[in-house]
Design a protein around this motif. Sequence first.
Motif, PDB file in Angstrom:
ATOM      1  N   PHE A 146      67.069  78.816 -10.241  1.00 51.00           N
ATOM      2  CA  PHE A 146      67.770  79.857 -10.984  1.00 51.00           C
ATOM      3  C   PHE A 146      68.430  80.848 -10.027  1.00 51.00           C
ATOM      4  O   PHE A 146      67.865  81.241  -9.016  1.00 51.00           O
ATOM      5  CB  PHE A 146      66.799  80.592 -11.908  1.00 51.00           C
ATOM      6  N   SER A 147      69.627  81.256 -10.388  1.00 51.66           N
ATOM      7  CA  SER A 147      70.381  82.164  -9.527  1.00 51.66           C
ATOM      8  C   SER A 147      70.021  83.619  -9.776  1.00 51.66           C
ATOM      9  O   SER A 147      70.365  84.485  -8.994  1.00 51.66           O
ATOM     10  CB  SER A 147      71.879  81.960  -9.744  1.00 51.66           C
ATOM     11  N   SER A 148      69.373  83.885 -10.898  1.00 49.16           N
ATOM     12  CA  SER A 148      69.042  85.276 -11.203  1.00 49.16           C
ATOM     13  C   SER A 148      67.624  85.369 -11.736  1.00 49.16           C
ATOM     14  O   SER A 148      67.347  84.983 -12.864  1.00 49.16           O
ATOM     15  CB  SER A 148      70.028  85.848 -12.233  1.00 49.16           C
ATOM     16  N   TRP A 149      66.717  85.899 -10.926  1.00 50.24           N
ATOM     17  CA  TRP A 149      65.344  86.082 -11.380  1.00 50.24           C
ATOM     18  C   TRP A 149      65.254  87.233 -12.380  1.00 50.24           C
ATOM     19  O   TRP A 149      64.325  87.324 -13.165  1.00 50.24           O
ATOM     20  CB  TRP A 149      64.428  86.363 -10.190  1.00 50.24           C
ATOM     21  N   ALA A 205      67.075  87.723 -14.989  1.00 55.58           N
ATOM     22  CA  ALA A 205      67.149  87.169 -16.343  1.00 55.58           C
ATOM     23  C   ALA A 205      65.822  86.540 -16.720  1.00 55.58           C
ATOM     24  O   ALA A 205      65.324  86.699 -17.842  1.00 55.58           O
ATOM     25  CB  ALA A 205      68.278  86.144 -16.423  1.00 55.58           C
ATOM     26  N   LEU A 206      65.212  85.835 -15.788  1.00 59.03           N
ATOM     27  CA  LEU A 206      63.933  85.193 -16.057  1.00 59.03           C
ATOM     28  C   LEU A 206      62.810  86.216 -16.228  1.00 59.03           C
ATOM     29  O   LEU A 206      61.834  85.988 -16.930  1.00 59.03           O
ATOM     30  CB  LEU A 206      63.571  84.238 -14.921  1.00 59.03           C
ATOM     31  N   ALA A 207      62.978  87.311 -15.568  1.00 58.50           N
ATOM     32  CA  ALA A 207      61.929  88.319 -15.611  1.00 58.50           C
ATOM     33  C   ALA A 207      61.657  88.801 -17.028  1.00 58.50           C
ATOM     34  O   ALA A 207      60.537  89.178 -17.365  1.00 58.50           O
ATOM     35  CB  ALA A 207      62.324  89.507 -14.731  1.00 58.50           C
ATOM     36  N   GLN A 208      62.688  88.813 -17.856  1.00 60.02           N
ATOM     37  CA  GLN A 208      62.520  89.268 -19.230  1.00 60.02           C
ATOM     38  C   GLN A 208      62.330  88.120 -20.206  1.00 60.02           C
ATOM     39  O   GLN A 208      62.136  88.342 -21.395  1.00 60.02           O
ATOM     40  CB  GLN A 208      63.770  90.083 -19.630  1.00 60.02           C
ATOM     41  N   ALA A 209      62.429  86.874 -19.714  1.00 62.42           N
ATOM     42  CA  ALA A 209      62.428  85.728 -20.618  1.00 62.42           C
ATOM     43  C   ALA A 209      61.063  85.505 -21.247  1.00 62.42           C
ATOM     44  O   ALA A 209      60.958  85.227 -22.434  1.00 62.42           O
ATOM     45  CB  ALA A 209      62.864  84.470 -19.870  1.00 62.42           C
ATOM     46  N   ASP A 210      59.988  85.568 -20.485  1.00 58.60           N
ATOM     47  CA  ASP A 210      58.667  85.242 -21.019  1.00 58.60           C
ATOM     48  C   ASP A 210      57.646  86.366 -20.837  1.00 58.60           C
ATOM     49  O   ASP A 210      56.752  86.525 -21.647  1.00 58.60           O
ATOM     50  CB  ASP A 210      58.152  83.961 -20.353  1.00 58.60           C
ATOM     51  N   ALA A 211      57.727  87.070 -19.766  1.00 59.09           N
ATOM     52  CA  ALA A 211      56.844  88.225 -19.540  1.00 59.09           C
ATOM     53  C   ALA A 211      57.511  89.126 -18.510  1.00 59.09           C
ATOM     54  O   ALA A 211      58.064  88.643 -17.524  1.00 59.09           O
ATOM     55  CB  ALA A 211      55.478  87.756 -19.040  1.00 59.09           C
ATOM     56  N   PRO A 212      57.500  90.445 -18.705  1.00 62.81           N
ATOM     57  CA  PRO A 212      58.143  91.360 -17.748  1.00 62.81           C
ATOM     58  C   PRO A 212      57.523  91.229 -16.358  1.00 62.81           C
ATOM     59  O   PRO A 212      56.311  91.082 -16.211  1.00 62.81           O
ATOM     60  CB  PRO A 212      57.869  92.746 -18.350  1.00 62.81           C
ATOM     61  N   LEU A 213      58.380  91.244 -15.353  1.00 59.87           N
ATOM     62  CA  LEU A 213      57.911  91.162 -13.974  1.00 59.87           C
ATOM     63  C   LEU A 213      58.137  92.494 -13.282  1.00 59.87           C
ATOM     64  O   LEU A 213      59.168  93.157 -13.490  1.00 59.87           O
ATOM     65  CB  LEU A 213      58.673  90.068 -13.211  1.00 59.87           C
ATOM     66  N   PRO A 214      57.211  92.888 -12.414  1.00 62.42           N
ATOM     67  CA  PRO A 214      57.390  94.123 -11.637  1.00 62.42           C
ATOM     68  C   PRO A 214      58.594  93.992 -10.708  1.00 62.42           C
ATOM     69  O   PRO A 214      58.967  92.884 -10.277  1.00 62.42           O
ATOM     70  CB  PRO A 214      56.091  94.241 -10.838  1.00 62.42           C
ATOM     71  N   GLY A 215      59.186  95.097 -10.368  1.00 60.48           N
ATOM     72  CA  GLY A 215      60.362  95.098  -9.516  1.00 60.48           C
ATOM     73  C   GLY A 215      60.121  94.477  -8.160  1.00 60.48           C
ATOM     74  O   GLY A 215      60.992  93.783  -7.615  1.00 60.48           O
ATOM     75  N   ASP A 216      58.932  94.743  -7.564  1.00 60.75           N
ATOM     76  CA  ASP A 216      58.668  94.191  -6.240  1.00 60.75           C
ATOM     77  C   ASP A 216      58.557  92.664  -6.268  1.00 60.75           C
ATOM     78  O   ASP A 216      58.944  91.981  -5.311  1.00 60.75           O
ATOM     79  CB  ASP A 216      57.404  94.815  -5.627  1.00 60.75           C
ATOM     80  N   ILE A 217      58.050  92.103  -7.382  1.00 60.26           N
ATOM     81  CA  ILE A 217      57.960  90.638  -7.513  1.00 60.26           C
ATOM     82  C   ILE A 217      59.361  90.053  -7.649  1.00 60.26           C
ATOM     83  O   ILE A 217      59.681  89.022  -7.015  1.00 60.26           O
ATOM     84  CB  ILE A 217      57.089  90.255  -8.725  1.00 60.26           C
ATOM     85  N   ILE A 218      60.177  90.704  -8.461  1.00 60.85           N
ATOM     86  CA  ILE A 218      61.559  90.213  -8.613  1.00 60.85           C
ATOM     87  C   ILE A 218      62.268  90.245  -7.266  1.00 60.85           C
ATOM     88  O   ILE A 218      62.976  89.293  -6.893  1.00 60.85           O
ATOM     89  CB  ILE A 218      62.326  91.077  -9.639  1.00 60.85           C
ATOM     90  N   ASP A 240      60.914  90.058  -4.300  1.00 58.47           N
ATOM     91  CA  ASP A 240      60.349  89.027  -3.428  1.00 58.47           C
ATOM     92  C   ASP A 240      60.844  87.634  -3.826  1.00 58.47           C
ATOM     93  O   ASP A 240      61.158  86.805  -2.962  1.00 58.47           O
ATOM     94  CB  ASP A 240      58.823  89.080  -3.487  1.00 58.47           C
ATOM     95  N   LEU A 241      60.913  87.386  -5.132  1.00 55.08           N
ATOM     96  CA  LEU A 241      61.427  86.091  -5.606  1.00 55.08           C
ATOM     97  C   LEU A 241      62.875  85.886  -5.178  1.00 55.08           C
ATOM     98  O   LEU A 241      63.262  84.798  -4.727  1.00 55.08           O
ATOM     99  CB  LEU A 241      61.309  86.007  -7.129  1.00 55.08           C
ATOM    100  N   TRP A 280      53.220  84.395 -15.163  1.00 58.11           N
ATOM    101  CA  TRP A 280      54.645  84.029 -15.217  1.00 58.11           C
ATOM    102  C   TRP A 280      55.255  84.050 -13.818  1.00 58.11           C
ATOM    103  O   TRP A 280      55.989  83.137 -13.424  1.00 58.11           O
ATOM    104  CB  TRP A 280      55.355  84.999 -16.150  1.00 58.11           C
ATOM    105  N   ALA A 281      54.912  85.061 -13.051  1.00 62.19           N
ATOM    106  CA  ALA A 281      55.398  85.114 -11.662  1.00 62.19           C
ATOM    107  C   ALA A 281      54.851  83.931 -10.864  1.00 62.19           C
ATOM    108  O   ALA A 281      55.568  83.314 -10.062  1.00 62.19           O
ATOM    109  CB  ALA A 281      54.972  86.435 -11.018  1.00 62.19           C
ATOM    110  N   SER A 282      53.578  83.594 -11.081  1.00 61.31           N
ATOM    111  CA  SER A 282      52.980  82.455 -10.385  1.00 61.31           C
ATOM    112  C   SER A 282      53.742  81.177 -10.679  1.00 61.31           C
ATOM    113  O   SER A 282      53.988  80.356  -9.783  1.00 61.31           O
ATOM    114  CB  SER A 282      51.511  82.308 -10.798  1.00 61.31           C
ATOM    115  N   ALA A 283      54.131  81.008 -11.932  1.00 57.07           N
ATOM    116  CA  ALA A 283      54.891  79.814 -12.310  1.00 57.07           C
ATOM    117  C   ALA A 283      56.236  79.772 -11.597  1.00 57.07           C
ATOM    118  O   ALA A 283      56.682  78.707 -11.142  1.00 57.07           O
ATOM    119  CB  ALA A 283      55.089  79.796 -13.828  1.00 57.07           C
ATOM    120  N   LEU A 284      56.886  80.925 -11.470  1.00 60.16           N
ATOM    121  CA  LEU A 284      58.190  80.973 -10.795  1.00 60.16           C
ATOM    122  C   LEU A 284      58.042  80.671  -9.299  1.00 60.16           C
ATOM    123  O   LEU A 284      58.893  80.004  -8.696  1.00 60.16           O
ATOM    124  CB  LEU A 284      58.839  82.335 -11.007  1.00 60.16           C
ATOM    125  N   TYR A 285      56.965  81.131  -8.698  1.00 59.02           N
ATOM    126  CA  TYR A 285      56.719  80.792  -7.289  1.00 59.02           C
ATOM    127  C   TYR A 285      56.463  79.290  -7.137  1.00 59.02           C
ATOM    128  O   TYR A 285      56.901  78.667  -6.160  1.00 59.02           O
ATOM    129  CB  TYR A 285      55.534  81.593  -6.753  1.00 59.02           C
TER     130      TYR A 285
END
Length: 357
Positions: free
Chosen positions: A9-12, A14-27, A29-30, A69-74
């Motif tokens: 994915f080119s934009s994390w 967009a994914l950050a809001q798709a299934d569960a909100p992600l913290p800014g630092d995780i976004i 880092d991703l 959700w972040a774990s899955a993206l990693y």
Amino acid sequence: MKRLALIVFSSWAALAQADAPLPGDIIQDLNALQGSLASAEGEQALESVIERAQRQAERLESGNRSDQWASALYDQLAAGALSRQGENSAAADRLERARSRSSVGAEQASRWLRQEAQLRRAAGQRAQAIGLYQQWLDDQSDRDMSWQLVRLLADDAQWEAAAERLTPLLTEGEPESDARQALALGVMRRAGRGEQALGWLVEDLSEQSGSNAWRQAAGLAQQAGQAGLAAGLWETAWQLGIFDSNEDFDTLVELHLAGGTPARAAEHLERALEEGRLTDDEATLRRLAQVWYQARAIEKALDSWQALAEASQQSEDWRRYGQLAYAWGEEARAESAWETAQALGDNEVDAWLANLR
């Protein structure tokens, strides 16, 4: 080892809001890790991405919904790097982990399931790949994926299952390539559905169809015991100019003989002689005489045997010509033929001549 590129994915954001909100630092880092993967050159750079992604995935997997959700993206990032290395099995394992997270929505899990199926296939894990393809296609419609599954099932000799998957594909339209057409015919034959495959092929044949399609249809008709249909298909392709080689011509004649239309075979031979495709030699004349005899065309057969005998000047040919003439009530021609054979030293015709005198 076969490499299979994964979609990253080119934009994390967009994914950050798709299934569960992600913290800014995780976004952040991703995004950084994705950038590292995109620009990675060489094994060391890829290993660095894999190590970081896997460490983060494992650190976060037991946390709350957002962490999972972040774990899955990693895990997906790790899978992308592993596939770049040609480690398709390991990449598939990472996607399996990613889609198993409870925080992953159905749509995203379906995308990862499809990618995992293709990775399993590339890794040669046929049984696992088949199961994943079937699982994905149970909820989705995709012609290309369906053809891939047919190939997997055929490679695993699951002919009936392959035929079941293939039937709706053929109903929707003919295969898009020669390779898929060959696969379809092979599956149908091995599944004992030759008649069904033949009907599909014949229905779709046209002047625009390639020569391979006509050959396959004629071959399948032969295998199904429909020699007459095979001859008819080959005849049509010949008349349309789809077949035109000497080998095609020989097959045309043989198919007519096998299909119960020897007179048509003889007509083709005569025309080929007239047009110069065949040379006017003893072998050709003998073939023509035999075919006209098989067609039981009396005048044509006798004329052909006479022409052969005159060309070969062999007593056996004169004797055979006389026997055919006698059997068909042409006694004058029989007598003349046997007299010529006798003059050439054939003593076997003496008794035949005695019957006439």
